[in-house]
Write a protein that holds these residues in place. Sequence first.
Motif, PDB file in Angstrom:
ATOM      1  N   ALA A  21     -35.088   7.743  -0.327  1.00 56.53           N
ATOM      2  CA  ALA A  21     -36.488   8.336  -0.239  1.00 56.53           C
ATOM      3  C   ALA A  21     -37.002   7.661   0.953  1.00 56.53           C
ATOM      4  CB  ALA A  21     -37.067   7.698  -1.621  1.00 56.53           C
ATOM      5  N   GLY A  22     -37.664   8.426   1.921  1.00 54.25           N
ATOM      6  CA  GLY A  22     -38.307   8.085   2.772  1.00 54.25           C
ATOM      7  C   GLY A  22     -39.633   7.434   2.935  1.00 54.25           C
ATOM      8  N   LYS A  23     -40.163   7.143   3.946  1.00 56.82           N
ATOM      9  CA  LYS A  23     -41.626   6.816   4.259  1.00 56.82           C
ATOM     10  C   LYS A  23     -42.554   7.525   3.435  1.00 56.82           C
ATOM     11  CE  LYS A  23     -40.546   3.863   8.427  1.00 56.82           C
ATOM     12  NZ  LYS A  23     -40.794   3.756   9.757  1.00 56.82           N
ATOM     13  N   ARG A  24     -42.345   8.796   3.625  1.00 56.79           N
ATOM     14  CA  ARG A  24     -43.322   9.800   2.918  1.00 56.79           C
ATOM     15  C   ARG A  24     -43.331   9.782   1.451  1.00 56.79           C
ATOM     16  NH1 ARG A  24     -40.835  12.495   6.938  1.00 56.79           N
ATOM     17  NH2 ARG A  24     -40.051  14.297   5.297  1.00 56.79           N
ATOM     18  N   SER A  25     -42.556   8.702   0.688  1.00 57.81           N
ATOM     19  CA  SER A  25     -42.576   8.603  -0.817  1.00 57.81           C
ATOM     20  C   SER A  25     -43.664   8.047  -1.414  1.00 57.81           C
ATOM     21  CB  SER A  25     -41.053   8.550  -1.139  1.00 57.81           C
ATOM     22  OG  SER A  25     -40.026   9.367  -0.372  1.00 57.81           O
ATOM     23  N   LYS A  26     -43.750   8.363  -2.461  1.00 58.43           N
ATOM     24  CA  LYS A  26     -45.152   7.732  -3.294  1.00 58.43           C
ATOM     25  C   LYS A  26     -44.491   7.577  -4.825  1.00 58.43           C
ATOM     26  CE  LYS A  26     -48.129  11.176  -3.841  1.00 58.43           C
ATOM     27  NZ  LYS A  26     -49.422  11.648  -4.346  1.00 58.43           N
ATOM     28  N   GLY A  27     -44.800   6.725  -5.516  1.00 55.27           N
ATOM     29  CA  GLY A  27     -44.426   6.732  -6.862  1.00 55.27           C
ATOM     30  C   GLY A  27     -45.470   7.626  -7.859  1.00 55.27           C
ATOM     31  N   VAL A  28     -44.815   8.402  -8.875  1.00 57.11           N
ATOM     32  CA  VAL A  28     -45.674   9.090  -9.535  1.00 57.11           C
ATOM     33  C   VAL A  28     -45.335   9.087 -11.004  1.00 57.11           C
ATOM     34  CG1 VAL A  28     -45.957  11.024  -7.797  1.00 57.11           C
ATOM     35  CG2 VAL A  28     -44.072  11.065  -9.291  1.00 57.11           C
ATOM     36  N   GLN A  29     -46.343   9.262 -11.961  1.00 53.61           N
ATOM     37  CA  GLN A  29     -45.807   9.405 -13.310  1.00 53.61           C
ATOM     38  C   GLN A  29     -44.566  10.070 -13.679  1.00 53.61           C
ATOM     39  OE1 GLN A  29     -47.136   7.129 -15.539  1.00 53.61           O
ATOM     40  NE2 GLN A  29     -48.302   6.230 -13.654  1.00 53.61           N
ATOM     41  N   ARG A  30     -43.973   9.928 -14.871  1.00 56.32           N
ATOM     42  CA  ARG A  30     -42.710  10.732 -15.249  1.00 56.32           C
ATOM     43  C   ARG A  30     -43.426  12.247 -15.591  1.00 56.32           C
ATOM     44  NH1 ARG A  30     -40.299  12.598 -19.960  1.00 56.32           N
ATOM     45  NH2 ARG A  30     -37.980  11.948 -19.990  1.00 56.32           N
ATOM     46  N   ASP A  31     -44.390  12.521 -16.085  1.00 60.02           N
ATOM     47  CA  ASP A  31     -44.585  13.868 -16.472  1.00 60.02           C
ATOM     48  C   ASP A  31     -45.088  14.420 -15.140  1.00 60.02           C
ATOM     49  OD1 ASP A  31     -46.975  12.146 -16.280  1.00 60.02           O
ATOM     50  OD2 ASP A  31     -48.427  13.738 -17.054  1.00 60.02           O
ATOM     51  N   GLN A  32     -45.598  13.964 -14.085  1.00 56.35           N
ATOM     52  CA  GLN A  32     -45.910  14.527 -12.798  1.00 56.35           C
ATOM     53  C   GLN A  32     -44.430  14.858 -12.192  1.00 56.35           C
ATOM     54  OE1 GLN A  32     -48.311  11.226 -11.245  1.00 56.35           O
ATOM     55  NE2 GLN A  32     -49.754  12.721 -10.588  1.00 56.35           N
ATOM     56  N   ARG A  48     -30.379  11.844  -8.271  1.00 57.66           N
ATOM     57  CA  ARG A  48     -30.427  12.879  -9.352  1.00 57.66           C
ATOM     58  C   ARG A  48     -31.430  12.688 -10.634  1.00 57.66           C
ATOM     59  NH1 ARG A  48     -27.024  17.255  -9.354  1.00 57.66           N
ATOM     60  NH2 ARG A  48     -28.289  17.577 -11.185  1.00 57.66           N
ATOM     61  N   PRO A  49     -32.676  12.513 -10.212  1.00 55.94           N
ATOM     62  CA  PRO A  49     -33.828  12.276 -11.144  1.00 55.94           C
ATOM     63  C   PRO A  49     -33.791  13.485 -12.282  1.00 55.94           C
ATOM     64  CG  PRO A  49     -34.700  13.361  -9.179  1.00 55.94           C
ATOM     65  CD  PRO A  49     -33.137  13.056  -8.879  1.00 55.94           C
ATOM     66  N   ASP A  50     -33.378  14.394 -11.953  1.00 55.18           N
ATOM     67  CA  ASP A  50     -33.222  15.627 -13.089  1.00 55.18           C
ATOM     68  C   ASP A  50     -32.482  15.510 -14.336  1.00 55.18           C
ATOM     69  OD1 ASP A  50     -31.081  15.889 -11.519  1.00 55.18           O
ATOM     70  OD2 ASP A  50     -31.073  18.164 -11.606  1.00 55.18           O
ATOM     71  N   SER A  51     -31.423  14.454 -14.013  1.00 55.16           N
ATOM     72  CA  SER A  51     -30.577  13.987 -15.141  1.00 55.16           C
ATOM     73  C   SER A  51     -31.190  12.608 -15.545  1.00 55.16           C
ATOM     74  CB  SER A  51     -29.185  13.528 -14.489  1.00 55.16           C
ATOM     75  OG  SER A  51     -28.444  14.978 -14.069  1.00 55.16           O
ATOM     76  N   GLU A  52     -31.717  12.060 -14.838  1.00 54.42           N
ATOM     77  CA  GLU A  52     -32.460  10.685 -15.341  1.00 54.42           C
ATOM     78  C   GLU A  52     -33.596  10.994 -16.292  1.00 54.42           C
ATOM     79  OE1 GLU A  52     -32.557   6.473 -15.379  1.00 54.42           O
ATOM     80  OE2 GLU A  52     -31.153   7.562 -14.184  1.00 54.42           O
ATOM     81  N   LEU A  53     -34.332  12.149 -15.981  1.00 56.77           N
ATOM     82  CA  LEU A  53     -35.408  12.247 -16.783  1.00 56.77           C
ATOM     83  C   LEU A  53     -35.083  13.320 -17.925  1.00 56.77           C
ATOM     84  CD1 LEU A  53     -37.998  13.208 -13.752  1.00 56.77           C
ATOM     85  CD2 LEU A  53     -38.166  11.186 -15.325  1.00 56.77           C
ATOM     86  N   GLY A  54     -33.977  13.664 -18.027  1.00 56.07           N
ATOM     87  CA  GLY A  54     -33.567  14.515 -19.172  1.00 56.07           C
ATOM     88  C   GLY A  54     -33.820  16.061 -18.938  1.00 56.07           C
ATOM     89  N   TYR A  55     -34.082  16.140 -17.645  1.00 58.78           N
ATOM     90  CA  TYR A  55     -34.605  17.770 -17.279  1.00 58.78           C
ATOM     91  C   TYR A  55     -33.328  18.625 -16.231  1.00 58.78           C
ATOM     92  CZ  TYR A  55     -36.421  21.669 -14.819  1.00 58.78           C
ATOM     93  OH  TYR A  55     -36.615  22.992 -14.236  1.00 58.78           O
ATOM     94  N   LEU A  56     -32.725  19.468 -17.127  1.00 54.89           N
ATOM     95  CA  LEU A  56     -31.307  20.141 -16.428  1.00 54.89           C
ATOM     96  C   LEU A  56     -31.825  21.637 -16.454  1.00 54.89           C
ATOM     97  CD1 LEU A  56     -28.597  18.095 -17.961  1.00 54.89           C
ATOM     98  CD2 LEU A  56     -29.579  17.883 -15.598  1.00 54.89           C
ATOM     99  N   GLU A  57     -31.796  22.205 -15.258  1.00 50.24           N
ATOM    100  CA  GLU A  57     -31.949  23.720 -15.256  1.00 50.24           C
ATOM    101  C   GLU A  57     -31.057  24.379 -16.162  1.00 50.24           C
ATOM    102  OE1 GLU A  57     -33.985  24.606 -11.362  1.00 50.24           O
ATOM    103  OE2 GLU A  57     -32.448  23.392 -10.920  1.00 50.24           O
TER     104      GLU A  57
END
Length: 57
Positions: A21-32, A48-57
Amino acid sequence: MEQGLDGRQAVYVHVGGCHLAGKRSKGVQRDQALRALTDGVDACPHCRPDSELGYLE
């Protein structure tokens, strides 16, 4: 969430603490983060945030 060079559009979703995550990154809520993934923002292939959040296409 990592913003593009223009600062208006997200280009990657990361898990907190991802070293790619670079300098242009910011924290957001899970739903966002989930909404961004469903809207087509790419998941970081390293943390792999998709796996971490339980979202898989």
